[in-house]
Every structure is written in structure tokens, then in C-alpha cells.
Scaffold this active site. Structure first.
Site, PDB file in Angstrom:
ATOM      1  N   HIS A   1      -8.750   3.975   4.249  1.00  0.00           N
ATOM      2  CA  HIS A   1      -8.420   5.298   5.122  1.00  0.00           C
ATOM      3  C   HIS A   1     -10.149   5.646   5.546  1.00  0.00           C
ATOM      4  O   HIS A   1      -9.796   5.254   6.271  1.00  0.00           O
ATOM      5  CB  HIS A   1      -7.729   6.607   4.562  1.00  0.00           C
ATOM      6  CG  HIS A   1      -6.886   6.253   4.872  1.00  0.00           C
ATOM      7  ND1 HIS A   1      -5.187   6.265   3.750  1.00  0.00           N
ATOM      8  CD2 HIS A   1      -5.061   6.481   5.270  1.00  0.00           C
ATOM      9  CE1 HIS A   1      -4.248   5.805   3.943  1.00  0.00           C
ATOM     10  NE2 HIS A   1      -4.148   6.680   5.263  1.00  0.00           N
TER      11      HIS A   1
ATOM     12  N   CYS B   1      -4.537  -1.280  -2.417  1.00  0.00           N
ATOM     13  CA  CYS B   1      -4.099   0.191  -2.209  1.00  0.00           C
ATOM     14  C   CYS B   1      -5.476   0.466  -3.464  1.00  0.00           C
ATOM     15  O   CYS B   1      -5.236   0.166  -4.217  1.00  0.00           O
ATOM     16  CB  CYS B   1      -2.666   0.672  -1.909  1.00  0.00           C
ATOM     17  SG  CYS B   1      -2.887   2.772  -3.311  1.00  0.00           S
TER      18      CYS B   1
ATOM     19  N   GLU C   1      -6.338  10.096   8.759  1.00  0.00           N
ATOM     20  CA  GLU C   1      -4.066   9.740   9.455  1.00  0.00           C
ATOM     21  C   GLU C   1      -4.355  11.130  10.464  1.00  0.00           C
ATOM     22  O   GLU C   1      -3.497  10.517  11.474  1.00  0.00           O
ATOM     23  CB  GLU C   1      -3.390  10.308   8.359  1.00  0.00           C
ATOM     24  CG  GLU C   1      -3.583   9.207   7.344  1.00  0.00           C
ATOM     25  CD  GLU C   1      -1.869   8.729   6.865  1.00  0.00           C
ATOM     26  OE1 GLU C   1      -0.781   9.478   7.030  1.00  0.00           O
ATOM     27  OE2 GLU C   1      -1.633   7.955   5.916  1.00  0.00           O
TER      28      GLU C   1
ATOM     29  N   CYS D   1     -11.566   3.713  -0.355  1.00  0.00           N
ATOM     30  CA  CYS D   1      -9.680   3.739   0.061  1.00  0.00           C
ATOM     31  C   CYS D   1      -9.298   3.126   0.998  1.00  0.00           C
ATOM     32  O   CYS D   1     -10.438   3.290   1.881  1.00  0.00           O
ATOM     33  CB  CYS D   1      -9.721   5.400  -0.107  1.00  0.00           C
ATOM     34  SG  CYS D   1      -8.559   6.423   0.943  1.00  0.00           S
TER      35      CYS D   1
ATOM     36  N   ASP E   1       0.826  -1.812   0.005  1.00  0.00           N
ATOM     37  CA  ASP E   1      -0.130  -0.216   0.090  1.00  0.00           C
ATOM     38  C   ASP E   1       0.497   1.141  -0.036  1.00  0.00           C
ATOM     39  O   ASP E   1       1.743   0.950   0.053  1.00  0.00           O
ATOM     40  CB  ASP E   1      -0.933   0.046   1.483  1.00  0.00           C
ATOM     41  CG  ASP E   1      -1.645   1.366   1.271  1.00  0.00           C
ATOM     42  OD1 ASP E   1      -2.329   1.860  -0.072  1.00  0.00           O
ATOM     43  OD2 ASP E   1      -2.135   1.744   2.063  1.00  0.00           O
ATOM     44  N   SER E   2       0.310   2.365  -0.319  1.00  0.00           N
ATOM     45  CA  SER E   2       0.417   3.712  -0.181  1.00  0.00           C
ATOM     46  C   SER E   2       1.654   4.466   0.498  1.00  0.00           C
ATOM     47  O   SER E   2       2.137   4.801   1.422  1.00  0.00           O
ATOM     48  CB  SER E   2       0.447   4.842  -0.107  1.00  0.00           C
ATOM     49  OG  SER E   2      -1.117   4.610  -0.036  1.00  0.00           O
TER      50      SER E   2
END
Lengths: 265, 265
Positions: free
Chosen positions: B185, B72, B151, B183, B9-10
Site C-alpha cells: 500500500h 503481500c 485505502e 507494504c 495479496d490480502s
């Protein structure tokens, strides 16, 4: 001397410094590098920021620049002391100039600093302020969400004002009269910051002072370009051009020409 | 087969997929790579995302993985079709599984997709939904500020709700009954998204479905690990460890062990 001034930033924010360099030193050639493939730097570690900054400097040295301006607070605060030790050409950061202007501006000796996490964690602003005047009280605040908000063009939205208010509330209470905008993105948010803090707090954006310091250093080293011709500008980025072009206008105040992509980082 | 499953993943978001892999395939060894030095991918160009993804795959191949999961959305939507053409080992993305689950869930054939700019611009979700069922209406919304908000750990703040509300207002109007969280996140923001959209909209987080698809593919290729031992996990990142460790707990639901930094990207 005809050789260009090299400027780098993690992305597009450093163009606020380029704008002031163009104004103060219209005959100088400028080469800009924005590391848009690896942006942002402000959430990353010192080790990574030093590595990226070093690579950016090596790229600019290949372009035969005569001096380097690190137009990025994160890189200036985290990597500059180390980099200065290694290279012969003058390297100018944005911390020192901002500090000088803030100390000149404050009346009550209470200065606020807002910046990325990496810049705040480096304590670079605090240390430089204290070195010049140990009596000044410094209030720090990392504002990690302000960069994405500025990049999204949300400067005038209510949500941005709410978030700025949240970050700045403790500073407002502490009675600062001067606030250092410790990130080259923040000048885009001046209006909202002023609204949150009121007109009695002076906002320090180091770009102009960086241009003055660059001129001084070039003069003292005999590196100024004495040709009367208008300077030439080349812009390099590590990611694609369109997004940068679009954002650049906000920062530079005019359209960008001569923009190229490089794959070397 | 004892060889590990490779996941990249990034950054840290892909751990939501690792969590489901650990649950469904407890005997499998897993190697994770989070490209935290170059995060985020979602604001960058296709060319850059392909380059980074390729480098991540080469790193995982060096670790002798038997399959690769691209955990991702940005990389899955932008780079996967190209990467699949080049490599022999199975590469599994997160788009297909999310699409399948959303199509299964929708009653009124109106599906929303929220994701990064790069994912939305790729049209990958829309294209795959239409291919399976051309009658479904798809409503897209890029939500670039949700990653930094997640984040920052701002999942429960009012500002996040306001911003989510701004992004989702058009979708709410369009009457979707299913929303793909495009996504890795976004599962952290489930609560706020539910509050904004109401309980009638089903939120699709592809992590579990990705784990099922991985199991299926390993089984069909004869690559499952038949040892009864608990799997081993190694986590690699390209930036420093502390920040990742802190964030990882939110995504993985437990403390991370065996975390290493690599300098190869």
C-alpha cells in the site's frame, strides 16, 4: 434457564455490550465470539457480512445459547433483518436500542449518526429513526478511520482529534443535539468526540440499552436465569489470544479470563 | 509455457506488483487473487496468515498457474518460508527483492523498514538484510494506520502527513539513507513519505524488483511464455467487485477488466 446468552462481534468492540450485560444480568452465563481473523466487517459488502454473521450464529447455536446479541453495528444494520427471518431464537441487534435512546434524548429533533461505511450505506439507523418519528432530521457520516485509531489506542492523540474534527465538521454545522455512536469502537473515543462537538451534544452509546432490551426479551420469553449464582463467561476468538486480551481490557474494564481460539470460521 | 502466473495479496495492494509484471512480461497471462473479504492480514497472527495464504495458494493452483507471486509483504514475511517447503512450483515473495534493492541503494549502511505489525514482528526484513550484509544497521517501524489512510485515499491530507511524521521521526533521527516500503500500500504514499523524510532518503518499492526476479525464475525453469501475443489477465476477489474496481485504478494505473468474485475462502 441456565443456557448462556450468545454475543458476537467482528472483533473486540462488542465487549462494551458484554460489560453492560454483566452489570444488568449478573446471574446470566455469557458466551462471546469475536471474529478477529476476519475483522473488520465495516469495509466489506453486505453479502460478505451476511455470510460471516450467519457462520457466527451457527457457531453460537452449537454452544446451546438461548438468545443471540449481535453486538456489532455493521452486522446488525446489514444482516439482522435477513437473519431474523431464518432463526427461531430471539436475535437482538444494537440499532433499535440506540435509536430509541437517541429519540428519547433529542430536543431539537436533529440526530447525527457516525458509523462504518457498511452501516451508513445500509441506511438502517435513518430508516428506524424515521419510522418512529418522521419529523426527525438525520445526518449521517461514515468515519472509517476511527476504528483503526481506536484499536491503535490513539484516543488521546492530536491526530485523532484532527480526523474526528474533519468527519464531524458538517454535523456540527447542521446543529445536531444528539449523536449516535454507531460502532462499538466509538465509546473509546467519547472524550475526543466530546471535545470536538462540545458538551451540548448528547453522545448515545447503545450498549446499556441493548442490555435492557435483552433482559426484557428474556423475561417475556421466560428465559431468564433464576439461579442466584454469579454467571460464567467464555470468550472465543478466531485469531490468536494475546492481541485480543490486550485490547479487551480497554473495552471490558477488566482482565479477560477463559479465552479460547476456534478454527471453525 | 502458456500457463498463467498466479499472484495473490490480502487485497488490492498487490496490483502494484501486477503492474510491473505486465510491463516487464507483456506476453505472460496473469491470474490475480485479492482476499478482500478477509483483508487486512497485517494486524493478524502468524497462524491465521499462514492459513489464509495456504488457501489462496490452493485456489491459484486450481487455476493451473505455473508460478506464484506473493505480492503481500505480510504473507511473504510470515508464511513464505513454511509454504516454500510444501509446494513444488516456484513461489516468489516480495521481501528478498526489496532487500536486494535496498542493499544496492544504501551508501551509509543504515536502512529503515516500515511495514505492518505482522511483518515487523516477523523480523523477516532484518534477518535477510543481516544475512547478506551483517554490517548494515536496520531500523524498524510498524505503521498500522498507513494502510487505512492509503485505502481511504487520504494520501495528500495533512492528517496523513502528521501521522507519517509521528511514525518516521525516530528513523529520521537515526540517519537512514534508504527506506524499504514494506507494504504494497505504501507506494501510494510516496509523496508524503518523501515530504517527511526529505529527498536524501531513497524509497525502495520492491514491485519492479519482484518482476525481475519472476522473469529470472521463469527463464531458469524454462517456463517463460514464448508466444508473441499480449497476455490475458483475470482478477478474482473474495468480496464484492465495485470497491475493488474503484481502488484498483490507483494501484494498477488503469481500469480493471475481467474481475470476478469467488466464494471459496
Amino acid at each position: 434457564m441456565k443456557r448462556p446468552i450468545g454475543v458476537f462481534d467482528s472483533g473486540v468492540g462488542g465487549l462494551t455490550v458484554v460489560k453492560e450485560l454483566m452489570r444488568l444480568l449478573p446471574n446470566e452465563n455469557i458466551i462471546y465470539f469475536g471474529d478477529t481473523a476476519r475483522v473488520p466487517y465495516g469495509i466489506k459488502s453486505k453479502e460478505t457480512i451476511v455470510k460471516f454473521s450467519l457462520e457466527n450464529i451457527l457457531f453460537l447455536l452449537k454452544q446451546e445459547v438461548k438468545t443471540i446479541v449481535i453486538a456489532c453495528n455493521t452486522s446488525s444494520s446489514t444482516a439482522l433483518p435477513l437473519l431474523k427471518r431464518h432463526f427461531k431464537i430471539p436475535i437482538i441487534g444494537v440499532i433499535g436500542p440506540g435509536v430509541k435512546e437517541a429519540i428519547y434524548a433529542t430536543r431539537n429533533k436533529r440526530i447525527g449518526v457516525i458509523a462504518t461505511k457498511a452501516t451508513i450505506n445500509s441506511h438502517a439507523y435513518e430508516r428506524q429513526i424515521k419510522r418512529l418519528n418522521p419529523k426527525i432530521k438525520v445526518f449521517n457520516q461514515a468515519c472509517p478511520l476511527l476504528v483503526p485509531l481506536a484499536e491503535e489506542g490513539w484516543a488521546r492523540r492530536k491526530e485523532t482529534r484532527d480526523i474526528a474534527n474533519f468527519y464531524l465538521k458538517p454535523m456540527k454545522k447542521s446543529g445536531i443535539d444528539t449523536l449516535i455512536l454507531g460502532c462499538t469502537h466509538y465509546p473509546l473515543l467519547k472524550e475526543v468526540l466530546r471535545r470536538v462537538l462540545g458538551n451540548s451534544v448528547r453522545l448515545i452509546d447503545s450498549a446499556r440499552q441493548v442490555a435492557y432490551e435483552t433482559k426484557e426479551i428474556l423475561a417475556s420469553e421466560g428465559l431468564l436465569n433464576n439461579k442466584k449464582k454469579q454467571g460464567k463467561y467464555i470468550f472465543y476468538v478466531s485469531d490468536e489470544l494475546q492481541q485480543f486480551k490486550k485490547l479487551a481490557k480497554n473495552f471490558l474494564g477488566k482482565d479477560i479470563e477463559n479465552l479460547k481460539k476456534v478454527n471453525n470460521v
